[in-house]
Design an enzyme around this catalytic site. Structure first.
Site, short mmCIF file in Angstrom:
data_model
loop_
_atom_site.label_atom_id
_atom_site.label_comp_id
_atom_site.label_asym_id
_atom_site.label_seq_id
_atom_site.Cartn_x
_atom_site.Cartn_y
_atom_site.Cartn_z
CB SER A 1 -5.62 35.11 -10.11
OG SER A 1 -4.98 33.87 -10.35
N GLY B 1 3.41 30.45 -6.58
CA GLY B 1 3.14 29.01 -6.64
C GLY B 1 1.71 28.64 -6.26
CG PHE B 2 0.79 27.03 -3.70
CD1 PHE B 2 0.26 25.84 -4.18
CD2 PHE B 2 2.14 27.09 -3.41
CE1 PHE B 2 1.07 24.72 -4.36
CE2 PHE B 2 2.96 25.98 -3.57
CZ PHE B 2 2.42 24.78 -4.04
N GLY B 3 -2.36 30.06 -4.80
CA GLY B 3 -3.31 31.10 -4.43
C GLY B 3 -3.58 31.02 -2.93
N GLY B 4 -4.21 32.04 -2.42
CA GLY B 4 -4.67 32.02 -1.04
C GLY B 4 -3.58 32.17 0.01
CG HIS C 1 -3.18 37.13 -13.05
ND1 HIS C 1 -2.16 38.00 -13.37
CD2 HIS C 1 -2.61 36.16 -12.29
CE1 HIS C 1 -1.03 37.58 -12.84
NE2 HIS C 1 -1.27 36.47 -12.18
CG MET D 1 5.72 37.57 -7.74
SD MET D 1 4.08 37.28 -8.42
CE MET D 1 3.36 36.15 -7.22
CG MET E 1 4.80 32.24 -11.65
SD MET E 1 3.39 32.11 -10.53
CE MET E 1 2.08 32.17 -11.75
CG ASP F 1 -1.45 32.83 -11.66
OD1 ASP F 1 -0.57 33.69 -11.80
OD2 ASP F 1 -2.46 32.98 -10.95
N GLY G 1 -7.03 36.59 -6.65
CA GLY G 1 -7.57 35.25 -6.88
C GLY G 1 -8.67 34.93 -5.91
CG ASP H 1 -0.01 37.72 -8.66
OD1 ASP H 1 -0.96 37.31 -7.96
OD2 ASP H 1 0.50 37.04 -9.58
N GLY H 2 -0.69 38.49 -5.18
CA GLY H 2 -0.51 37.61 -4.04
C GLY H 2 -1.09 38.19 -2.78
N GLY H 3 -2.17 37.58 -2.30
CA GLY H 3 -2.77 38.02 -1.03
C GLY H 3 -3.45 39.37 -1.12
CG MET I 1 1.94 28.20 -11.63
SD MET I 1 1.40 27.88 -9.93
CE MET I 1 0.62 29.45 -9.53
CG HIS J 1 2.30 35.64 -13.26
ND1 HIS J 1 1.92 35.57 -11.93
CD2 HIS J 1 3.66 35.71 -13.26
CE1 HIS J 1 3.00 35.60 -11.17
NE2 HIS J 1 4.07 35.67 -11.95
C1 DX5 Z 1 0.48 32.99 -7.09
C2 DX5 Z 1 -0.15 33.52 -8.35
C3 DX5 Z 1 -1.27 34.44 -8.09
C4 DX5 Z 1 -2.45 33.84 -7.36
C5 DX5 Z 1 -2.96 34.91 -6.46
O1 DX5 Z 1 1.70 32.44 -7.37
O2 DX5 Z 1 0.79 34.21 -9.15
O3 DX5 Z 1 -1.73 35.08 -9.29
O4 DX5 Z 1 -3.48 33.40 -8.17
O5 DX5 Z 1 -3.96 34.39 -5.66
P1 DX5 Z 1 -4.46 35.12 -4.32
O6 DX5 Z 1 -5.00 36.46 -4.77
O7 DX5 Z 1 -5.49 34.20 -3.81
O8 DX5 Z 1 -3.28 35.29 -3.43
ZN ZN Z 2 -0.04 35.43 -10.82
#
Ligand code: DX5
Ligand code: ZN
Length: 228
Positions: free
Chosen positions: A8, A140-143, A31, A135, A66, A33, A195, A173-175, A35, A64
């Site tokens: 991502s 909404g956010f990475g990490g 990927h 999900m 959102m 994102d 990501g 997707d996510g974490g 938003m 993706h």
């Molecule tokens: C979150 C995004 C993800 C994000 C994942 O809403 O859809 O694609 O980039 O990031 P990580 O892998 O850091 O959780």
């Molecule tokens: Zn995503």
């Protein structure tokens, strides 16, 4: 199930997206994102950036969305040349029509479900999908921290997909990281978005290889016993 890794770029440097793409030549997808600060409380990028990225890399783009009103915007991402376009079921008002438009424009059609959205109501839509995205964080956010509570839903989704013929990819997707990817693969996921685990690493390409190896070594749920 072939393992696919989709780094991502949300976790990359937005001023250097072409370099971020080039840093992971071993990735199956990039990927992206999208938003809109309405469907999720964050704002990233849109179609013009996707169009530029398409010129900057030969890695297929996994978009993706959102965003609110994906029915209006999603087909344009497919027409621009994205390899895969995923819309959220919580936002789409006409998901069947939108998924069909995505396919008609030549892209793979994906449907995304937030952690709190159950998968069972969408069983009849499986024929319209090339990929189901579950999900594993609220988007909404990475990490963010991986939500273990989604694991049973991944297993149930894998059963539904296998019962349906098994052609649909199951993305998480996510974490997703080297400490969580095996659990996802064991539950039946086969496409992994990462990501921070990729772009937070010193060597992103090596991180992709490491994630792929961990997912491939995990034992997926046995086929043929599903639905019983
Ligand atoms: C979150 C995004 C993800 C994000 C994942 O809403 O859809 O694609 O980039 O990031 P990580 O892998 O850091 O959780
Ligand atoms: Zn995503």
């Amino acid at each position: 199930m072939a393992v696919q890794i989709s780094p991502s770029i949300l976790s990359a440097d937005f001023a250097r997206l072409a370099e971020a793409a080039a840093a992971v030549p071993n990735a199956d997808w990039l990927h992206v994102d999208v938003m809109d600060n309405h469907f999720v409380p964050n704002l990233t990028l849109g179609l013009p950036v996707v169009e530029s990225l398409l010129k900057a890399t030969s890695t297929p783009l996994d978009c993706h969305l959102m965003i609110e009103d994906p029915d209006r915007w999603a087909p344009a991402y497919a027409e621009a040349g994205a390899g895969s376009v995923t819309v959220h079921v919580e936002a789409a008002k006409a998901p069947v029509r939108t998924l069909r438009q995505i396919r008609r424009a030549g892209a793979r059609a994906g449907l995304a479900l937030n952690p709190a959205t159950p998968v069972e109501p969408y069983e009849d839509l499986l024929g319209e999908l090339d990929m189901l995205l579950l999900m594993t964080v609220d988007p909404g956010f990475g990490g963010q921290k991986f939500l273990d509570i989604v694991l049973p839903k991944i297993r149930r989704a894998r059963e539904l997909i296998d019962r349906h013929g098994g052609q649909i990819w199951l993305q998480v997707d996510g974490g997703v990281s080297d400490t969580t990817i095996e659990r996802c693969a064991e539950a039946g996921a086969d496409v992994f978005v990462a990501g921070n685990a990729v772009y937070g690493a010193e060597d992103p390409a090596r991180a992709v290889d490491g994630l792929r190896a961990l997912a491939a070594s995990a034992e997926p749920p046995s086929r043929g016993l599903t639905g019983r």
